[in-house]
Design an enzyme around this catalytic site. Sequence first.
Site, PDB file in Angstrom:
ATOM      1  N   ARG A 151      -3.796  -4.155 -18.200  1.00  0.00           N
ATOM      2  CA  ARG A 151      -4.561  -2.947 -17.852  1.00  0.00           C
ATOM      3  C   ARG A 151      -3.606  -1.972 -17.190  1.00  0.00           C
ATOM      4  O   ARG A 151      -2.787  -2.360 -16.345  1.00  0.00           O
ATOM      5  CB  ARG A 151      -5.714  -3.271 -16.908  1.00  0.00           C
ATOM      6  CG  ARG A 151      -6.377  -2.008 -16.370  1.00  0.00           C
ATOM      7  CD  ARG A 151      -7.647  -2.275 -15.643  1.00  0.00           C
ATOM      8  NE  ARG A 151      -8.700  -2.700 -16.565  1.00  0.00           N
ATOM      9  CZ  ARG A 151      -9.977  -2.849 -16.209  1.00  0.00           C
ATOM     10  NH1 ARG A 151     -10.349  -2.616 -14.969  1.00  0.00           N
ATOM     11  NH2 ARG A 151     -10.881  -3.227 -17.095  1.00  0.00           N
ATOM     12  N   LYS A 185       8.618  -1.133  -5.943  1.00  0.00           N
ATOM     13  CA  LYS A 185       9.963  -0.620  -5.620  1.00  0.00           C
ATOM     14  C   LYS A 185      10.418   0.385  -6.672  1.00  0.00           C
ATOM     15  O   LYS A 185      11.561   0.821  -6.671  1.00  0.00           O
ATOM     16  CB  LYS A 185      10.967  -1.773  -5.566  1.00  0.00           C
ATOM     17  CG  LYS A 185      10.679  -2.811  -4.490  1.00  0.00           C
ATOM     18  CD  LYS A 185      11.696  -3.943  -4.613  1.00  0.00           C
ATOM     19  CE  LYS A 185      11.297  -5.159  -3.790  1.00  0.00           C
ATOM     20  NZ  LYS A 185      12.048  -6.366  -4.201  1.00  0.00           N
TER      21      LYS A 185
HETATM   22  N1   CP Z   1     -16.063  -3.456 -16.899  1.00  0.00           N
HETATM   23  C1   CP Z   1     -14.853  -3.571 -16.326  1.00  0.00           C
HETATM   24  O1   CP Z   1     -13.824  -3.312 -16.938  1.00  0.00           O
HETATM   25  O2   CP Z   1     -14.880  -4.018 -15.034  1.00  0.00           O
HETATM   26  P1   CP Z   1     -13.595  -4.271 -14.127  1.00  0.00           P
HETATM   27  O3   CP Z   1     -12.966  -2.935 -13.862  1.00  0.00           O
HETATM   28  O4   CP Z   1     -14.122  -4.937 -12.880  1.00  0.00           O
HETATM   29  O5   CP Z   1     -12.657  -5.162 -14.883  1.00  0.00           O
END
Ligand code: CP
Length: 325
Positions: A106, A84
């Site tokens: 991440r 959103k």
């Molecule tokens: N090597 C690695 O970072 O794989 P993923 O993107 O699946 O986490």
Amino acid sequence: MAGSSLLTIDGLSKTAIVEILDHAETFAEVNTRAVRKVPTLKGKVVASLFFEESTRTRLSFETAAKRLSADVLSLAVASSSVKKGESLRDTIATIDALGIDAVVMRHASSGAAVQVSRFVPHVRVVNAGDGQHQHPTQGLLDAFTVRRVLAERHATTGRESGAELFSGLRVLIVGDVRHSRVARSDAQCYAALGATVRVCAPGTLLPDDLSGWPVEVSHDFEGSLAWADVVGLLRLQRERGTGAFVPTLREFTATHGLTWERATALSPTTLIMHPGPMNRGVEIDSRVTSLPNVLIERQVASGVPVRMSVLYLALAGTREDATDE
Ligand code: CP
């Protein structure tokens, strides 16, 4: 790194890296037990925030946290308020308000993990990959995997041998170095442990500026394969526009792919690695993945003990622990 966030390999000393790898050996033993769980992080809460796709890293971090008895808050970004338009700052503030001790994160933006560590300085932040910048636990788990194989060859444990196993080791990193956070973290980790690191790629897939990288550069792929003790392949990152940097995938494979012919011409002691996910038939021939000197599955398996070690060290010695004592 006890009590600290893990944002980058850059600046981690050899001693700090060896400490992480040694603790990972202990946790690898835990993972062989009938009950693969220890109470080490009981009562701690780890938030798992993957704003970019992942299979290996996410599952192994969440497995690692659960095996340490931490509670895991996993944000399904695709069905969250991020969609959103909620900002990264507000998202983190919201999750922090729930009461967390660590964030595994991440993000597609380089520097996002550093930003979050500033937003919530009382929370330990573990970078699970930020843009093209860093993937520190990939560097650590790759080094852990290599150390274990070398230790097996020397009929000793990696811990007994310390980092000396890396002294004189020749590591080749090949492929899409320009877009790869794995390349930077791997190079820094291997170099800190004493290895010589070389990168090899088409000129367009090398970073514009390699100053600060602890590597030598070669444009001779065949010669570099013969030179290397370890060959670390990189994924061509088509989601980051790699296609525009090579004339065709077929040409990349012809000049820099680990074809069956190249792989079988290597010494059987040369270790072949790939962080995954692989583009089979592009940077690696599918048949190569079954050769005995390929460590890809061992790399994945190393992810759990190494990430247990990182979470343990990040959350060890926090103020609350000190109060408890
Ligand atoms: N090597 C690695 O970072 O794989 P993923 O993107 O699946 O986490």
